[in-house]
Design a protein around this motif. Structure first.
Motif, PDB file in Angstrom:
ATOM      1  N   GLY A 123       0.815  -1.215   0.000  1.00 34.36           N
ATOM      2  CA  GLY A 123       0.000   0.000   0.000  1.00 34.36           C
ATOM      3  C   GLY A 123       0.842   1.255   0.000  1.00 34.36           C
ATOM      4  N   ASP A 124       1.874   1.283   0.839  1.00 38.79           N
ATOM      5  CA  ASP A 124       2.761   2.440   0.892  1.00 38.79           C
ATOM      6  C   ASP A 124       3.501   2.624  -0.431  1.00 38.79           C
ATOM      7  OD1 ASP A 124       2.053   2.979   3.495  1.00 38.79           O
ATOM      8  OD2 ASP A 124       3.728   1.851   4.358  1.00 38.79           O
ATOM      9  N   LYS A 125       3.946   1.526  -1.005  1.00 40.82           N
ATOM     10  CA  LYS A 125       4.690   1.603  -2.268  1.00 40.82           C
ATOM     11  C   LYS A 125       3.799   2.105  -3.402  1.00 40.82           C
ATOM     12  CE  LYS A 125       7.700  -2.171  -0.798  1.00 40.82           C
ATOM     13  NZ  LYS A 125       8.062  -3.597  -0.950  1.00 40.82           N
ATOM     14  N   PHE A 126       2.568   1.630  -3.437  1.00 41.83           N
ATOM     15  CA  PHE A 126       1.630   2.081  -4.463  1.00 41.83           C
ATOM     16  C   PHE A 126       1.318   3.566  -4.291  1.00 41.83           C
ATOM     17  CE2 PHE A 126      -2.788   2.605  -6.051  1.00 41.83           C
ATOM     18  CZ  PHE A 126      -2.549   2.326  -7.393  1.00 41.83           C
ATOM     19  N   SER A 127       1.132   3.986  -3.043  1.00 43.99           N
ATOM     20  CA  SER A 127       0.861   5.396  -2.775  1.00 43.99           C
ATOM     21  C   SER A 127       2.019   6.278  -3.224  1.00 43.99           C
ATOM     22  CB  SER A 127       0.603   5.588  -1.276  1.00 43.99           C
ATOM     23  OG  SER A 127       0.449   6.952  -0.962  1.00 43.99           O
ATOM     24  N   THR A 128       3.238   5.863  -2.918  1.00 47.06           N
ATOM     25  CA  THR A 128       4.413   6.640  -3.340  1.00 47.06           C
ATOM     26  C   THR A 128       4.511   6.708  -4.855  1.00 47.06           C
ATOM     27  OG1 THR A 128       5.658   6.149  -1.324  1.00 47.06           O
ATOM     28  CG2 THR A 128       6.940   6.717  -3.270  1.00 47.06           C
ATOM     29  N   THR A 129       4.226   5.607  -5.529  1.00 52.23           N
ATOM     30  CA  THR A 129       4.253   5.594  -6.996  1.00 52.23           C
ATOM     31  C   THR A 129       3.255   6.593  -7.571  1.00 52.23           C
ATOM     32  OG1 THR A 129       4.897   3.260  -6.980  1.00 52.23           O
ATOM     33  CG2 THR A 129       4.047   4.145  -9.046  1.00 52.23           C
ATOM     34  N   LEU A 130       2.073   6.648  -6.981  1.00 53.74           N
ATOM     35  CA  LEU A 130       1.073   7.620  -7.443  1.00 53.74           C
ATOM     36  C   LEU A 130       1.544   9.050  -7.204  1.00 53.74           C
ATOM     37  CD1 LEU A 130      -2.329   6.015  -6.357  1.00 53.74           C
ATOM     38  CD2 LEU A 130      -1.271   6.054  -8.635  1.00 53.74           C
ATOM     39  N   TRP A 131       2.155   9.289  -6.054  1.00 49.84           N
ATOM     40  CA  TRP A 131       2.686  10.624  -5.782  1.00 49.84           C
ATOM     41  C   TRP A 131       3.761  11.010  -6.795  1.00 49.84           C
ATOM     42  CZ3 TRP A 131       1.201  14.653  -3.081  1.00 49.84           C
ATOM     43  CH2 TRP A 131       0.290  14.485  -2.034  1.00 49.84           C
ATOM     44  N   ILE A 132       4.559  10.050  -7.203  1.00 49.68           N
ATOM     45  CA  ILE A 132       5.627  10.328  -8.165  1.00 49.68           C
ATOM     46  C   ILE A 132       5.064  10.672  -9.537  1.00 49.68           C
ATOM     47  CG2 ILE A 132       7.536   9.240  -9.444  1.00 49.68           C
ATOM     48  CD1 ILE A 132       8.128   7.665  -6.825  1.00 49.68           C
ATOM     49  N   LEU A 133       3.963  10.038  -9.921  1.00 47.84           N
ATOM     50  CA  LEU A 133       3.457  10.156 -11.289  1.00 47.84           C
ATOM     51  C   LEU A 133       2.263  11.084 -11.474  1.00 47.84           C
ATOM     52  CD1 LEU A 133       3.676   6.418 -12.420  1.00 47.84           C
ATOM     53  CD2 LEU A 133       5.229   8.293 -13.004  1.00 47.84           C
ATOM     54  N   VAL A 134       1.419  11.240 -10.454  1.00 46.80           N
ATOM     55  CA  VAL A 134       0.174  11.986 -10.675  1.00 46.80           C
ATOM     56  C   VAL A 134       0.338  13.495 -10.538  1.00 46.80           C
ATOM     57  CG1 VAL A 134      -2.219  12.291  -9.947  1.00 46.80           C
ATOM     58  CG2 VAL A 134      -1.249   9.993 -10.093  1.00 46.80           C
ATOM     59  N   PRO A 135       0.705  14.029  -9.363  1.00 48.00           N
ATOM     60  CA  PRO A 135       0.772  15.496  -9.283  1.00 48.00           C
ATOM     61  C   PRO A 135       1.900  16.106 -10.100  1.00 48.00           C
ATOM     62  CG  PRO A 135       1.579  14.503  -7.253  1.00 48.00           C
ATOM     63  CD  PRO A 135       1.022  13.393  -8.080  1.00 48.00           C
ATOM     64  N   THR A 136       2.912  15.326 -10.402  1.00 48.33           N
ATOM     65  CA  THR A 136       4.056  15.850 -11.156  1.00 48.33           C
ATOM     66  C   THR A 136       3.907  15.713 -12.662  1.00 48.33           C
ATOM     67  OG1 THR A 136       5.125  13.720 -10.816  1.00 48.33           O
ATOM     68  CG2 THR A 136       5.714  15.481  -9.301  1.00 48.33           C
ATOM     69  N   THR A 137       3.094  14.753 -13.122  1.00 50.93           N
ATOM     70  CA  THR A 137       3.004  14.520 -14.579  1.00 50.93           C
ATOM     71  C   THR A 137       1.595  14.249 -15.064  1.00 50.93           C
ATOM     72  OG1 THR A 137       3.195  12.099 -14.700  1.00 50.93           O
ATOM     73  CG2 THR A 137       5.222  13.334 -14.329  1.00 50.93           C
ATOM     74  N   GLY A 138       0.619  14.125 -14.189  1.00 47.56           N
ATOM     75  CA  GLY A 138      -0.725  13.762 -14.633  1.00 47.56           C
ATOM     76  C   GLY A 138      -0.775  12.415 -15.326  1.00 47.56           C
ATOM     77  N   LEU A 139       0.172  11.533 -15.006  1.00 41.89           N
ATOM     78  CA  LEU A 139       0.310  10.181 -15.579  1.00 41.89           C
ATOM     79  C   LEU A 139       0.759  10.174 -17.033  1.00 41.89           C
ATOM     80  CD1 LEU A 139      -2.781   8.249 -14.089  1.00 41.89           C
ATOM     81  CD2 LEU A 139      -0.392   8.095 -13.382  1.00 41.89           C
ATOM     82  N   ILE A 140       0.876  11.339 -17.637  1.00 43.96           N
ATOM     83  CA  ILE A 140       1.234  11.377 -19.060  1.00 43.96           C
ATOM     84  C   ILE A 140       2.671  10.914 -19.276  1.00 43.96           C
ATOM     85  CG2 ILE A 140       2.248  13.679 -19.424  1.00 43.96           C
ATOM     86  CD1 ILE A 140      -0.722  12.296 -21.410  1.00 43.96           C
ATOM     87  N   ALA A 141       3.505  10.975 -18.238  1.00 42.53           N
ATOM     88  CA  ALA A 141       4.899  10.530 -18.362  1.00 42.53           C
ATOM     89  C   ALA A 141       4.989   9.058 -18.728  1.00 42.53           C
ATOM     90  CB  ALA A 141       5.653  10.794 -17.065  1.00 42.53           C
ATOM     91  N   LEU A 142       3.929   8.298 -18.490  1.00 45.17           N
ATOM     92  CA  LEU A 142       3.930   6.881 -18.841  1.00 45.17           C
ATOM     93  C   LEU A 142       4.088   6.665 -20.347  1.00 45.17           C
ATOM     94  CD1 LEU A 142       1.045   5.729 -16.475  1.00 45.17           C
ATOM     95  CD2 LEU A 142       3.463   5.081 -16.279  1.00 45.17           C
ATOM     96  N   ARG A 143       3.885   7.701 -21.144  1.00 44.39           N
ATOM     97  CA  ARG A 143       3.996   7.573 -22.590  1.00 44.39           C
ATOM     98  C   ARG A 143       5.394   7.910 -23.108  1.00 44.39           C
ATOM     99  NH1 ARG A 143      -1.221   7.148 -24.776  1.00 44.39           N
ATOM    100  NH2 ARG A 143      -0.230   7.311 -26.824  1.00 44.39           N
ATOM    101  N   SER A 144       6.339   8.137 -22.196  1.00 45.47           N
ATOM    102  CA  SER A 144       7.708   8.472 -22.627  1.00 45.47           C
ATOM    103  C   SER A 144       8.681   7.378 -22.203  1.00 45.47           C
ATOM    104  CB  SER A 144       8.145   9.800 -22.006  1.00 45.47           C
ATOM    105  OG  SER A 144       9.529  10.018 -22.205  1.00 45.47           O
ATOM    106  N   PRO A 145       9.615   6.997 -23.068  1.00 46.13           N
ATOM    107  CA  PRO A 145      10.624   6.003 -22.671  1.00 46.13           C
ATOM    108  C   PRO A 145      11.557   6.523 -21.588  1.00 46.13           C
ATOM    109  CG  PRO A 145      11.138   6.927 -24.835  1.00 46.13           C
ATOM    110  CD  PRO A 145       9.772   7.408 -24.487  1.00 46.13           C
ATOM    111  N   LEU A 146      11.639   7.842 -21.422  1.00 47.98           N
ATOM    112  CA  LEU A 146      12.513   8.401 -20.397  1.00 47.98           C
ATOM    113  C   LEU A 146      12.126   7.926 -19.002  1.00 47.98           C
ATOM    114  CD1 LEU A 146      13.314  10.215 -22.804  1.00 47.98           C
ATOM    115  CD2 LEU A 146      13.345  12.157 -21.219  1.00 47.98           C
ATOM    116  N   LEU A 147      10.856   7.614 -18.825  1.00 48.22           N
ATOM    117  CA  LEU A 147      10.378   7.216 -17.507  1.00 48.22           C
ATOM    118  C   LEU A 147      11.033   5.929 -17.021  1.00 48.22           C
ATOM    119  CD1 LEU A 147       8.347   8.095 -15.310  1.00 48.22           C
ATOM    120  CD2 LEU A 147       6.700   6.527 -16.358  1.00 48.22           C
TER     121      LEU A 147
END
Length: 469
Positions: free
Chosen positions: A268-292
């Motif tokens: 649960g903690d790991k999933f929450s941290t992953t969301l914090w890394i991807l949602v407020p900083t990128t709106g999940l759109i970073a998932l479409r870049s190989p840089l991620l």
């Protein structure tokens, strides 16, 4: 009849625009440098530093500045730092520390380096997304929660990695392949685990430059080399300096359950941290870049560990990820412009503003918002009392200290941490223990080698005791 002659107007020349952009970039760097430095230094001067790590790094840099083997007595008497982590990049701070011997030197240098990473992030964003969106991304990155948390947690060597990663990704996005590879390589000198990040970035670089087959092969070979370097550091070099003859962080991965079962702990903690890394900083759109993909080594060792604080959004562990996810978002937005559904393009075009709004909103609860309060409101310690009490300790003395006092002594004393003295009996004990009585403090000090200590001075919870001769 009078006539007026219209004065022709011309657009600003490219050279003038470049100068203007450079000036704004400098002001952006200066503004965040000031905020970061103020945040760190105000905590330090208020004797509120969480300074075990800060003290370790000051002892290492002080050793370099004095031409000695890098020793951190806080980890044990005479402990050579290469037995814990491999971070030779810290030698770069030695000349600055030689001129200004204080923990504050490290904090100011870190603030400058973190702020420097804003420059390549903003440049890449403005080039790919345009001026307004690019500047929004730059400010949002400067306010990102991962960077703020790192600034607030004193000093760590990863402050060198953050700008290196940012500059390397900027070069990658502008297709300057060799420059990108040259900037990736020094990561192996920053910290042992970052050799794996360097390997991952080299593989991403190879994929992005796959049309240049010669360079792609060089990038893949570099990734293999970085992985080999990591193996040599963790399996050979660090164990050779370690008192136990082993890389102690393997135990943090295996734990009681062993790997890969450790991955299932704290899901649960790991999933929450992953969301914090991807949602407020990128709106999940970073998932479409190989840089991620470059975030995988850092998240991998953290989530494989049984140490709960590695899983969280606290401390400094997410700072290296911030330039990666931010520039992955920029790359993804640029990629979406031409060939994807209009609703997705519309969402992507608004993301820079949304990410900036999220960063500003979150900052209300993050360290940078504390700058609106006075130090008396933020911290409970009395710095004047602390300075008077610690002044009783002469330069060159050996001292056992705790978090509130460590970083105010490591520039002039040999400092140890309670529990890490290994039988060494210090000349002094200097701690912040506001809830202890004089008798309790004498018992506390007697734990170090069984020696008897007498109170020299105390005030507002700060104590200095001297060993009986």
């Amino acid at each position: 009849m009078s006539t007026t002659t219209a004065v022709p107007t011309t657009a600003a020349s490219p050279g003038r625009r470049a100068v203007s952009n450079q000036a704004v970039l400098f002001l952006l760097w200066a503004a965040f440098f000031g905020c970061y430095a103020w945040l760190s230094l105000s905590r330090y001067t208020s004797y509120a530093s969480m300074s075990f790590d800060l003290g370790i790094f000051e002892q290492v840099v002080r050793s370099y500045a004095e031409g000695r083997v890098p020793v951190a007595d806080l980890l044990g008497p005479g402990f050579v730092i290469f037995g814990d982590h491999f971070s030779p990049v810290l030698v770069l701070l030695a000349p600055l520390y030689f001129l200004f011997p204080s923990a504050q030197t490290l904090l100011v240098a870190q603030a400058a380096l973190f702020a420097l990473s804003i420059v390549p992030v903003t440049r890449a964003a403005t080039r790919l997304l345009g001026g307004t969106r690019g500047w929004a991304v730059g400010v949002a990155y400067g306010l990102s929660w991962g960077v703020q948390r790192a600034v607030d947690f004193d000093f760590h060597e990863i402050c060198f990695a953050v700008p290196l990663v940012a500059f390397a990704l900027e070069a990658m996005l502008s297709q300057r392949w060799w420059r990108a590879l040259a900037l990736i390589a020094p990561l192996v000198l920053v910290k042992d685990d970052l050799a794996l990040t360097a390997a991952a970035m080299a593989l991403v670089l190879a994929w992005c430059a796959r049309h240049d087959k010669r360079f792609a092969r060089v990038a893949v070979a570099s990734a293999v080399l970085f992985a080999v370097i990591w193996a040599c550091i963790t399996l050979l070099l660090i164990p050779s300096f370690s008192p136990t003859g082993a890389y102690r962080y393997w135990d943090k991965i295996s734990g009681d359950t062993g790997f890969p079962a450790s991955l299932l702990e704290g899901v649960g903690d790991k999933f929450s941290t992953t969301l914090w890394i991807l949602v407020p900083t990128t709106g999940l759109i970073a998932l479409r870049s190989p840089l991620l993909l470059a975030i995988l080594p850092t998240l991998g060792w953290r989530f494989a560990s049984v140490e709960e604080h590695y899983w969280s959004t606290d401390w400094h562990y997410n700072a290296v990820l911030m330039p990666i996810v931010t520039l992955a978002m920029v790359d993804a937005i640029a990629r979406l412009r031409a060939t994807h559904p209009s609703w997705l393009r519309g969402y992507a075009s608004h993301l820079p503003g949304l990410v900036l709004a999220a960063a500003v909103a979150l900052s209300v609860t993050l360290p940078i918002a504390q700058l609106t309060k006075s130090n008396d409101e933020r911290f409970e310690q009395d710095p004047a009392a602390a300075a008077r009490v610690l002044a009783e300790i002469p330069d060159g003395a050996s001292v056992v200290a705790n978090n509130a006092t460590i970083a105010h002594l490591t520039d002039r004393c040999r400092v140890f941490f309670p529990g890490n003295t290994e039988g060494f009996v210090p000349d002094y004990v200097a701690v912040y223990e506001p809830d202890k009585t004089a008798a309790e403090m004498r018992d506390y000090a007697r734990e170090y080698g069984g020696a008897s200590f007498q109170i020299v001075n105390s005030s507002e919870g700060f104590w200095v005791l001297r060993r009986d001769s």
